[in-house]
Design a protein around this motif. Structure first.
Motif, PDB file in Angstrom:
ATOM      1  N   ARG A 146       0.810  -1.222   0.000  1.00 61.58           N
ATOM      2  CA  ARG A 146       0.000   0.000   0.000  1.00 61.58           C
ATOM      3  C   ARG A 146       0.842   1.271   0.000  1.00 61.58           C
ATOM      4  O   ARG A 146       0.334   2.350  -0.317  1.00 61.58           O
ATOM      5  N   ASP A 147       2.099   1.151   0.378  1.00 58.16           N
ATOM      6  CA  ASP A 147       2.967   2.328   0.393  1.00 58.16           C
ATOM      7  C   ASP A 147       3.427   2.722  -1.011  1.00 58.16           C
ATOM      8  O   ASP A 147       3.930   3.831  -1.211  1.00 58.16           O
ATOM      9  N   ASN A 148       3.272   1.830  -1.960  1.00 55.52           N
ATOM     10  CA  ASN A 148       3.664   2.110  -3.338  1.00 55.52           C
ATOM     11  C   ASN A 148       2.575   2.903  -4.054  1.00 55.52           C
ATOM     12  O   ASN A 148       1.430   2.956  -3.587  1.00 55.52           O
ATOM     13  N   PRO A 149       2.888   3.514  -5.199  1.00 52.40           N
ATOM     14  CA  PRO A 149       1.846   4.210  -5.976  1.00 52.40           C
ATOM     15  C   PRO A 149       0.696   3.267  -6.307  1.00 52.40           C
ATOM     16  O   PRO A 149       0.917   2.096  -6.632  1.00 52.40           O
ATOM     17  N   THR A 150      -0.514   3.768  -6.213  1.00 51.13           N
ATOM     18  CA  THR A 150      -1.713   2.946  -6.413  1.00 51.13           C
ATOM     19  C   THR A 150      -2.212   3.034  -7.848  1.00 51.13           C
ATOM     20  O   THR A 150      -2.262   4.111  -8.438  1.00 51.13           O
ATOM     21  N   ILE A 151      -2.604   1.873  -8.379  1.00 51.52           N
ATOM     22  CA  ILE A 151      -3.239   1.805  -9.697  1.00 51.52           C
ATOM     23  C   ILE A 151      -4.585   1.108  -9.527  1.00 51.52           C
ATOM     24  O   ILE A 151      -4.650  -0.024  -9.043  1.00 51.52           O
ATOM     25  N   LEU A 152      -5.644   1.782  -9.912  1.00 48.58           N
ATOM     26  CA  LEU A 152      -6.991   1.209  -9.902  1.00 48.58           C
ATOM     27  C   LEU A 152      -7.179   0.430 -11.199  1.00 48.58           C
ATOM     28  O   LEU A 152      -7.025   0.984 -12.293  1.00 48.58           O
ATOM     29  N   MET A 153      -7.506  -0.855 -11.096  1.00 44.99           N
ATOM     30  CA  MET A 153      -7.654  -1.714 -12.267  1.00 44.99           C
ATOM     31  C   MET A 153      -9.118  -2.084 -12.447  1.00 44.99           C
ATOM     32  O   MET A 153      -9.697  -2.805 -11.616  1.00 44.99           O
ATOM     33  N   LEU A 154      -9.722  -1.600 -13.528  1.00 46.25           N
ATOM     34  CA  LEU A 154     -11.148  -1.805 -13.772  1.00 46.25           C
ATOM     35  C   LEU A 154     -11.325  -2.856 -14.859  1.00 46.25           C
ATOM     36  O   LEU A 154     -11.038  -2.606 -16.043  1.00 46.25           O
ATOM     37  N   HIS A 155     -11.788  -4.024 -14.468  1.00 48.36           N
ATOM     38  CA  HIS A 155     -11.866  -5.176 -15.359  1.00 48.36           C
ATOM     39  C   HIS A 155     -12.959  -5.039 -16.407  1.00 48.36           C
ATOM     40  O   HIS A 155     -13.844  -4.177 -16.323  1.00 48.36           O
ATOM     41  N   GLY A 156     -12.913  -5.928 -17.399  1.00 42.55           N
ATOM     42  CA  GLY A 156     -13.933  -5.963 -18.436  1.00 42.55           C
ATOM     43  C   GLY A 156     -15.211  -6.617 -17.944  1.00 42.55           C
ATOM     44  O   GLY A 156     -15.262  -7.195 -16.845  1.00 42.55           O
TER      45      GLY A 156
ATOM     46  N   SER B 176       2.526  -5.757  -9.238  1.00 43.89           N
ATOM     47  CA  SER B 176       2.399  -5.572  -7.784  1.00 43.89           C
ATOM     48  C   SER B 176       3.750  -5.493  -7.080  1.00 43.89           C
ATOM     49  O   SER B 176       3.817  -5.121  -5.908  1.00 43.89           O
ATOM     50  N   ASP B 177       4.827  -5.837  -7.804  1.00 46.43           N
ATOM     51  CA  ASP B 177       6.147  -5.700  -7.178  1.00 46.43           C
ATOM     52  C   ASP B 177       6.585  -4.239  -7.099  1.00 46.43           C
ATOM     53  O   ASP B 177       7.469  -3.896  -6.308  1.00 46.43           O
ATOM     54  N   LYS B 178       5.919  -3.356  -7.895  1.00 44.20           N
ATOM     55  CA  LYS B 178       6.261  -1.935  -7.885  1.00 44.20           C
ATOM     56  C   LYS B 178       5.108  -1.041  -7.445  1.00 44.20           C
ATOM     57  O   LYS B 178       5.325   0.094  -7.034  1.00 44.20           O
ATOM     58  N   TYR B 179       3.882  -1.565  -7.594  1.00 45.76           N
ATOM     59  CA  TYR B 179       2.698  -0.739  -7.371  1.00 45.76           C
ATOM     60  C   TYR B 179       1.693  -1.435  -6.458  1.00 45.76           C
ATOM     61  O   TYR B 179       1.716  -2.657  -6.290  1.00 45.76           O
TER      62      TYR B 179
END
Length: 245
Positions: free
Chosen positions: A10-20, A34-37
């Motif tokens: 959670r300390d890494n930059p967050t990316i919201l992933m909106l599925h199909g 997830s190793d970076k974000y």
């Protein structure tokens, strides 16, 4: 509060992933980021824990805004595929100040009435087929899902009704009715596959009318390229994410 899965720190930059539509693990081949974000995957209507929920754009948008606020981040990135891409366009258009970047994959934004009518007329048959566990598991395998992901999709797909399936198409975003999009000042990337239908390529051109949105056509790729062409896609996303996250 919308239910969501999360991967990474959670300390890494967050990316919201909106599925199909109906495919919770659309980004299974991108979970490696997830190793970076910090990856957040909401269960959108028609999938996962919300499989029996009819898609209502305004309601879904507000639930996602609530989720974003609860993440307590200054800015986040967002990526969406297909239906998730439409939702991502809506989010960024309404609150561009909340996003560091946005990526839209196979995002259809020019719904023609005859096409919508055709898809909606197939909702009964399509929903019935989604109740065939063996077929859904086979689809998951084709999409390079893990066995666990494929089994889960087969389980929740049994809850998708014709009304839910119809809502995916009946509520397709019309970019012409979203005037704020043209003035959004956020780094954006839109991609579609070269084997996709004409409407998808027209949508790509419409999205490019915002000068901040760069577009690409992925070669030898169909609508399911996040799962099937992940090696090529992930190289592109890695460069985009690292530049703006």
């Amino acid at each position: 509060m919308i239910y969501y899965d999360e991967y990474g720190n959670r300390d890494n930059p967050t990316i919201l992933m909106l599925h199909g539509a109906g495919a919770l693990d659309t980004f299974s081949q991108q979970y490696c980021f997830s190793d970076k974000y910090h990856l957040v995957v909401p269960h959108l209507p028609g999938a996962g824990k919300a499989a029996d929920v009819v898609f209502e754009p305004e309601k879904t948008k507000q639930e996602l805004f609530e989720l974003i606020e609860n993440l307590h981040k200054d800015k986040i990135g967002v990526i969406g595929h297909s239906l998730g891409g439409q939702i991502a366009v809506m989010l960024v258009s309404e609150h561009p100040e909340w996003f560091s970047f946005a990526a839209f994959l196979s995002t259809w934004v020019n719904p023609r009435p005859e096409t919508i009518k055709m898809y909606c007329s197939l909702s009964g048959v399509s929903a019935k087929m989604l109740h065939w566990g063996w077929l859904v598991r086979f689809q998951g395998k084709y999409w390079n899902y893990t066995e666990e992901q494929a089994k889960y999709m087969a389980a929740y797909s049994k809850q998708i009704t014709p009304q839910v399936y119809r809502s995916f198409f009946a509520n397709t975003l019309d970019l012409a009715k979203l005037p704020f999009y043209r003035t959004v000042y956020v780094p954006m990337l839109a991609i579609c596959g070269d084997k996709e239908v004409k409407d998808m390529k027209i949508s790509l051109n419409l999205l490019s009318e915002n000068p901040c949105c760069k577009t690409m056509i992925l070669q030898k790729a169909n609508h399911d390229f996040p799962m099937r062409n992940s090696e090529d896609l992930n190289k592109i996303l890695d460069g985009f994410f690292s530049k703006y996250a």
